[in-house]
Design a protein around this motif. Structure first.
Motif, short mmCIF file in Angstrom:
data_model
loop_
_atom_site.label_atom_id
_atom_site.label_comp_id
_atom_site.label_asym_id
_atom_site.label_seq_id
_atom_site.Cartn_x
_atom_site.Cartn_y
_atom_site.Cartn_z
N ALA A 29 21.83 23.70 49.63
CA ALA A 29 21.91 24.56 50.97
C ALA A 29 20.18 24.42 50.24
N GLY A 30 19.54 23.75 52.05
CA GLY A 30 18.44 23.58 51.96
C GLY A 30 17.30 24.02 53.16
N ILE A 31 15.99 24.39 52.68
CA ILE A 31 15.12 24.49 54.49
C ILE A 31 13.73 24.06 53.24
N ALA A 32 13.40 23.51 54.42
CA ALA A 32 11.93 23.01 54.74
C ALA A 32 11.41 23.25 55.74
N SER A 33 9.74 23.63 55.02
CA SER A 33 9.13 23.67 56.02
C SER A 33 8.33 22.97 57.19
N GLY A 34 8.77 23.66 58.65
CA GLY A 34 8.43 22.67 59.40
C GLY A 34 6.75 21.69 59.71
N GLY A 35 6.05 21.99 58.92
CA GLY A 35 4.84 21.27 58.79
C GLY A 35 3.95 21.83 60.15
N PHE A 36 4.10 22.31 60.71
CA PHE A 36 2.82 22.88 61.80
C PHE A 36 3.37 24.14 61.74
N PRO A 37 1.96 25.23 61.99
CA PRO A 37 2.38 26.82 62.13
C PRO A 37 3.02 26.99 62.33
N ASN A 38 3.71 26.34 64.08
CA ASN A 38 4.70 27.03 64.79
C ASN A 38 6.07 26.40 64.87
N TYR A 39 6.58 25.30 64.20
CA TYR A 39 7.89 24.55 63.52
C TYR A 39 8.53 25.42 62.93
N ALA A 40 9.56 25.13 63.39
CA ALA A 40 10.39 26.25 62.41
C ALA A 40 10.83 25.65 61.35
N ARG B 129 24.46 37.35 45.78
CA ARG B 129 23.28 37.30 46.90
C ARG B 129 22.45 36.96 45.56
N LEU B 130 21.77 35.28 45.61
CA LEU B 130 21.53 35.09 44.42
C LEU B 130 20.25 34.36 45.40
N SER B 131 18.37 35.05 44.39
CA SER B 131 16.94 35.19 44.75
C SER B 131 16.98 33.69 44.05
N CYS B 132 15.71 33.47 44.50
CA CYS B 132 14.37 32.92 43.89
C CYS B 132 13.06 32.65 43.53
N ALA B 133 12.15 33.46 43.56
CA ALA B 133 10.93 33.62 42.90
C ALA B 133 10.06 32.38 42.97
N ALA B 134 8.63 32.07 43.56
CA ALA B 134 8.49 30.78 43.22
C ALA B 134 6.61 31.78 42.94
N THR C 269 16.25 33.38 49.33
CA THR C 269 17.56 33.29 49.11
C THR C 269 19.04 33.09 49.70
N LEU C 270 20.28 32.85 48.68
CA LEU C 270 21.24 32.44 49.22
C LEU C 270 22.65 33.60 49.50
N SER D 183 31.05 21.80 52.22
CA SER D 183 31.89 22.67 51.01
C SER D 183 31.43 23.77 51.60
N VAL D 184 30.88 24.17 52.31
CA VAL D 184 29.88 25.54 52.21
C VAL D 184 28.97 26.19 53.31
N LYS D 185 29.12 25.35 54.32
CA LYS D 185 28.81 25.45 56.18
C LYS D 185 29.73 26.68 56.30
N GLY D 186 29.14 27.45 56.74
CA GLY D 186 30.17 28.96 57.21
C GLY D 186 30.27 29.88 56.27
N ARG D 187 29.83 29.81 55.34
CA ARG D 187 29.62 30.46 54.20
C ARG D 187 29.00 30.75 53.11
N PHE D 188 27.95 30.34 53.42
CA PHE D 188 26.27 30.62 52.49
C PHE D 188 25.78 30.01 53.76
N THR D 189 24.47 31.20 53.58
CA THR D 189 23.77 31.14 54.21
C THR D 189 21.72 31.31 53.52
N ILE D 190 21.07 30.09 53.70
CA ILE D 190 20.02 30.25 53.35
C ILE D 190 18.43 30.56 53.62
N SER D 191 18.05 31.82 53.46
CA SER D 191 17.00 32.18 53.99
C SER D 191 15.58 32.21 53.25
N ARG D 192 14.54 32.04 53.91
CA ARG D 192 13.43 32.32 53.10
C ARG D 192 12.27 33.11 53.42
#
Length: 126
Positions: free
Chosen positions: A49-60, A19-24, A85-86, A68-77
């Motif tokens: 892996a990347g995760i982008a903000s939805g742009g609006f308060p209620n957008y996911a 598990r990798l973590s990154c703190a801004a 985390t990864l 090569s990592v689909k199904g094995r890695f999970t990114i979250s924020r």
């Protein structure tokens, strides 16, 4: 001073998990996107892996993975903590690389910049 601080990584056997973590840290107004890149010896840096903000308060957030990592890695924020985390499962020797945290951040000045972490080594070997 805005920084991306990584933690995690290390040596694991094939089939194992890490598990990798990154703190801004610093004066951050908004995180537009964050992601994990990796670079193996003799190869170019690639997006894992990347995760982008939805742009609006209620957008996911939108999430993407390298094939090569689909199904094995999970990114979250965690937006409240400005962390990412990864979770890496079923690791393979070809996942061995230096992993870098990346973020597109709007900082206290109001301007947006791209930041990189210092990198953390992931080695998958028996």
């Amino acid at each position: 001073q805005v920084q991306l601080v990584e933690s995690g990584g290390g040596l694991v056997q094939p089939g194992g998990s890490l598990r990798l973590s990154c703190a801004a840290t610093g004066s951050i107004l908004r995180i537009h996107s964050m992601g994990w890149y990796r670079q193996a010896p003799g190869k170019e840096r690639e997006l894992v892996a990347g995760i982008a903000s939805g742009g609006f308060p209620n957008y996911a957030d939108s999430v993407s993975y390298a094939d090569s990592v689909k199904g094995r890695f999970t990114i979250s924020r965690d937006n409240a903590k400005n962390t990412m985390t990864l979770q890496m499962n079923s690791l393979k020797p070809e996942d061995t690389a230096v992993y870098y945290c990346n973020g597109e951040l709007r900082v206290g000045s109001g301007r947006t910049y791209v930041y990189w972490g210092q990198g953390t080594q992931v080695t998958v070997s028996s």
